[in-house]
Structures are given as C-alpha cells and as structure tokens.
Design a protein around this motif. Structure first.
Motif, PDB file in Angstrom:
ATOM      1  N   GLU A   5      24.442  63.309  22.494  1.00 33.91           N
ATOM      2  CA  GLU A   5      24.094  63.500  21.085  1.00 33.91           C
ATOM      3  C   GLU A   5      22.589  63.726  20.928  1.00 33.91           C
ATOM      4  OE1 GLU A   5      25.512  59.924  19.283  1.00 33.91           O
ATOM      5  OE2 GLU A   5      27.607  60.496  19.503  1.00 33.91           O
ATOM      6  N   LEU A   6      21.824  63.354  21.940  1.00 35.57           N
ATOM      7  CA  LEU A   6      20.366  63.483  21.882  1.00 35.57           C
ATOM      8  C   LEU A   6      19.942  64.934  22.090  1.00 35.57           C
ATOM      9  CD1 LEU A   6      19.471  60.403  24.100  1.00 35.57           C
ATOM     10  CD2 LEU A   6      19.029  60.632  21.649  1.00 35.57           C
ATOM     11  N   PRO A   7      18.776  65.294  21.563  1.00 31.50           N
ATOM     12  CA  PRO A   7      18.238  66.631  21.860  1.00 31.50           C
ATOM     13  C   PRO A   7      18.049  66.781  23.375  1.00 31.50           C
ATOM     14  CG  PRO A   7      16.981  65.574  20.101  1.00 31.50           C
ATOM     15  CD  PRO A   7      17.917  64.543  20.646  1.00 31.50           C
ATOM     16  N   GLU A   8      18.160  68.005  23.850  1.00 26.38           N
ATOM     17  CA  GLU A   8      18.141  68.260  25.289  1.00 26.38           C
ATOM     18  C   GLU A   8      16.895  67.700  25.982  1.00 26.38           C
ATOM     19  OE1 GLU A   8      18.647  71.887  28.498  1.00 26.38           O
ATOM     20  OE2 GLU A   8      18.675  72.337  26.366  1.00 26.38           O
ATOM     21  N   THR A   9      15.724  67.878  25.414  1.00 24.78           N
ATOM     22  CA  THR A   9      14.495  67.394  26.065  1.00 24.78           C
ATOM     23  C   THR A   9      14.496  65.865  26.161  1.00 24.78           C
ATOM     24  OG1 THR A   9      13.313  69.296  25.180  1.00 24.78           O
ATOM     25  CG2 THR A   9      11.980  67.484  26.016  1.00 24.78           C
ATOM     26  N   VAL A  10      14.918  65.211  25.099  1.00 21.00           N
ATOM     27  CA  VAL A  10      14.978  63.742  25.110  1.00 21.00           C
ATOM     28  C   VAL A  10      15.968  63.277  26.172  1.00 21.00           C
ATOM     29  CG1 VAL A  10      15.552  61.697  23.741  1.00 21.00           C
ATOM     30  CG2 VAL A  10      14.348  63.613  22.677  1.00 21.00           C
ATOM     31  N   ARG A  11      17.125  63.938  26.232  1.00 21.38           N
ATOM     32  CA  ARG A  11      18.143  63.595  27.233  1.00 21.38           C
ATOM     33  C   ARG A  11      17.613  63.826  28.647  1.00 21.38           C
ATOM     34  NH1 ARG A  11      22.053  66.638  25.400  1.00 21.38           N
ATOM     35  NH2 ARG A  11      21.698  68.372  26.801  1.00 21.38           N
ATOM     36  N   MET A  12      16.891  64.922  28.855  1.00 20.31           N
ATOM     37  CA  MET A  12      16.340  65.207  30.185  1.00 20.31           C
ATOM     38  C   MET A  12      15.337  64.140  30.598  1.00 20.31           C
ATOM     39  SD  MET A  12      15.887  69.355  30.043  1.00 20.31           S
ATOM     40  CE  MET A  12      14.671  69.322  31.330  1.00 20.31           C
ATOM     41  N   VAL A  13      14.461  63.749  29.678  1.00 20.29           N
ATOM     42  CA  VAL A  13      13.466  62.711  29.977  1.00 20.29           C
ATOM     43  C   VAL A  13      14.177  61.411  30.349  1.00 20.29           C
ATOM     44  CG1 VAL A  13      11.687  61.241  28.944  1.00 20.29           C
ATOM     45  CG2 VAL A  13      11.613  63.715  28.589  1.00 20.29           C
ATOM     46  N   PHE A  14      15.118  60.995  29.532  1.00 21.73           N
ATOM     47  CA  PHE A  14      15.858  59.750  29.774  1.00 21.73           C
ATOM     48  C   PHE A  14      16.600  59.806  31.110  1.00 21.73           C
ATOM     49  CE2 PHE A  14      19.507  56.972  29.544  1.00 21.73           C
ATOM     50  CZ  PHE A  14      18.980  55.804  29.014  1.00 21.73           C
ATOM     51  N   SER A  15      17.299  60.906  31.355  1.00 19.07           N
ATOM     52  CA  SER A  15      18.092  61.040  32.575  1.00 19.07           C
ATOM     53  C   SER A  15      17.215  61.048  33.826  1.00 19.07           C
ATOM     54  CB  SER A  15      18.928  62.318  32.530  1.00 19.07           C
ATOM     55  OG  SER A  15      19.840  62.265  31.476  1.00 19.07           O
ATOM     56  N   GLN A  16      16.124  61.790  33.780  1.00 19.87           N
ATOM     57  CA  GLN A  16      15.251  61.832  34.953  1.00 19.87           C
ATOM     58  C   GLN A  16      14.676  60.456  35.251  1.00 19.87           C
ATOM     59  OE1 GLN A  16      12.313  64.967  35.102  1.00 19.87           O
ATOM     60  NE2 GLN A  16      13.769  66.461  34.298  1.00 19.87           N
ATOM     61  N   TYR A  17      14.311  59.728  34.211  1.00 13.12           N
ATOM     62  CA  TYR A  17      13.716  58.413  34.408  1.00 13.12           C
ATOM     63  C   TYR A  17      14.748  57.408  34.912  1.00 13.12           C
ATOM     64  CZ  TYR A  17      11.170  54.102  33.567  1.00 13.12           C
ATOM     65  OH  TYR A  17      10.571  52.871  33.718  1.00 13.12           O
ATOM     66  N   HIS A  18      15.887  57.316  34.206  1.00 17.06           N
ATOM     67  CA  HIS A  18      16.857  56.267  34.530  1.00 17.06           C
ATOM     68  C   HIS A  18      17.812  56.627  35.662  1.00 17.06           C
ATOM     69  CE1 HIS A  18      15.830  53.267  31.560  1.00 17.06           C
ATOM     70  NE2 HIS A  18      15.687  54.227  30.674  1.00 17.06           N
ATOM     71  N   PHE A  19      18.223  57.875  35.771  1.00 18.59           N
ATOM     72  CA  PHE A  19      19.226  58.240  36.764  1.00 18.59           C
ATOM     73  C   PHE A  19      18.618  58.780  38.049  1.00 18.59           C
ATOM     74  CE2 PHE A  19      21.732  59.114  32.723  1.00 18.59           C
ATOM     75  CZ  PHE A  19      22.239  57.833  32.686  1.00 18.59           C
ATOM     76  N   ASP A  20      17.482  59.462  37.923  1.00 23.26           N
ATOM     77  CA  ASP A  20      16.865  60.055  39.106  1.00 23.26           C
ATOM     78  C   ASP A  20      15.672  59.254  39.616  1.00 23.26           C
ATOM     79  OD1 ASP A  20      18.738  62.089  38.891  1.00 23.26           O
ATOM     80  OD2 ASP A  20      17.416  63.347  37.684  1.00 23.26           O
ATOM     81  N   GLY A  21      15.232  58.254  38.829  1.00 25.19           N
ATOM     82  CA  GLY A  21      14.127  57.405  39.263  1.00 25.19           C
ATOM     83  C   GLY A  21      12.776  58.093  39.267  1.00 25.19           C
TER      84      GLY A  21
END
Length: 170
Positions: free
Chosen positions: A118-134
């Motif tokens: 549901e988040l905008p793509e850039t926000v989702r990318m930032v969150f995913s890179q930080y939490h899922f990719d470390g």
C-alpha cells in the motif's frame, strides 16, 4: 487460451522479474532449494491472469511469490505431520508455539505484506532494502539518490503505516 499479446506481455514480465524472484526465493528457502521451481510457479499463476488489468505488476508478482512460499510451507507442514507418529506429535512445543499462535503470526505477516504494498514505491523500496536486505540507510540514500534525511522520513512513514495496519487487526 492466452492471446499472442498476453504471451508477449508474460515473456516481458518473466525477463524483467525472473532474477528478482529468484533472489527473493533464494533468501527465503534453505540454501536456495527449489527457488527455480518456485519462480516457475509464480509465472504459472501469473499466466492465468489478465496482465493488462494489473495496475502494479511488481506488487502483484511479489504478492503471488509470498503466497507461493506460504503454500509451500503449508504443504511441508502437512508432510511433517504425516511423517511423525501420533506419540511424536506435541500440540505445543517447549517454546510455547501453538498452532493457533502460529496461524495468528502468519495472518499478521500477510497483513504486513499487504500493507507494504500500500506504500508508495520509493518508501517500500527504502523499507525493504533496510529490513529485508540489511542495507544501511546511508547506502540506501546513495543507491536511490536520496538524502539521508529523506530515507529516514521514508522509514518513519513506513513504520507508522505498518504499525497502524497491525493495530487495526489486534
């Protein structure tokens, strides 16, 4: 029967998302086992859809991928239950995880995955890179060409949104 246009769209999507899906599954399965088969399952499910009607193809593909993983885990759990004799099976292990708590956790995870998309793509990318990719926030800012302050604001926005969605179901 899929049309030629549908087939071409599916091929283009497969070329674009095969690598990211493969990495997605390799990070979430032991030693990347079955990753290639899981990628094929995603495209098999996608082939049954009208690709032209899908607004956010990336979000939709990774939602299918999450469902494929969940289905795989469910099948593996059933196999594990069938292999054990009834006296080997304890409804609650020593960690206190009951089937009900596990199901609640799975449902909460599904809500969180949906909330992420549901988040905008850039926000989702930032969150995913930080939490899922470390990836460190400084590196995310460099990768995406954003200021560190913007990355921090995106993280805060994502966290607020996810917490709000999780509170709705508790």
């Amino acid at each position: 029967m899929p049309s030629a246009v549908q087939h071409l769209r599916l091929e283009a999507v497969a070329v674009e998302f095969r690598g990211p899906l493969l990495r997605f599954f390799q990070r979430r399965t032991p030693a990347g086992e079955e990753a290639e088969d899981l990628v094929q399952e995603v495209f098999s499910r996608l082939a049954r859809q009208d690709l032209a009607a899908i607004e956010n193809i990336q979000g939709y593909i990774f939602r299918i991928a999450a469902n494929v993983l969940r289905d795989r885990a469910r099948r593996a759990g059933v196999r594990a239950i069938l292999v054990h004799s009834p006296e080997d099976f304890d409804i609650e292990d020593e960690s206190g995880f009951t089937p009900e708590r596990i199901l609640q956790g799975q449902e909460a995870l599904q809500i969180m995955v949906s909330a992420l998309y549901e988040l905008p793509e850039t926000v989702r990318m930032v969150f995913s890179q930080y939490h899922f990719d470390g990836v460190a926030q400084v590196d995310i800012s460099r990768r995406l060409g954003l200021s560190l302050s913007t990355v921090e604001k995106h993280m805060a926005k994502a966290n607020r949104h996810l917490l709000r969605r999780l509170r709705e179901v508790i």
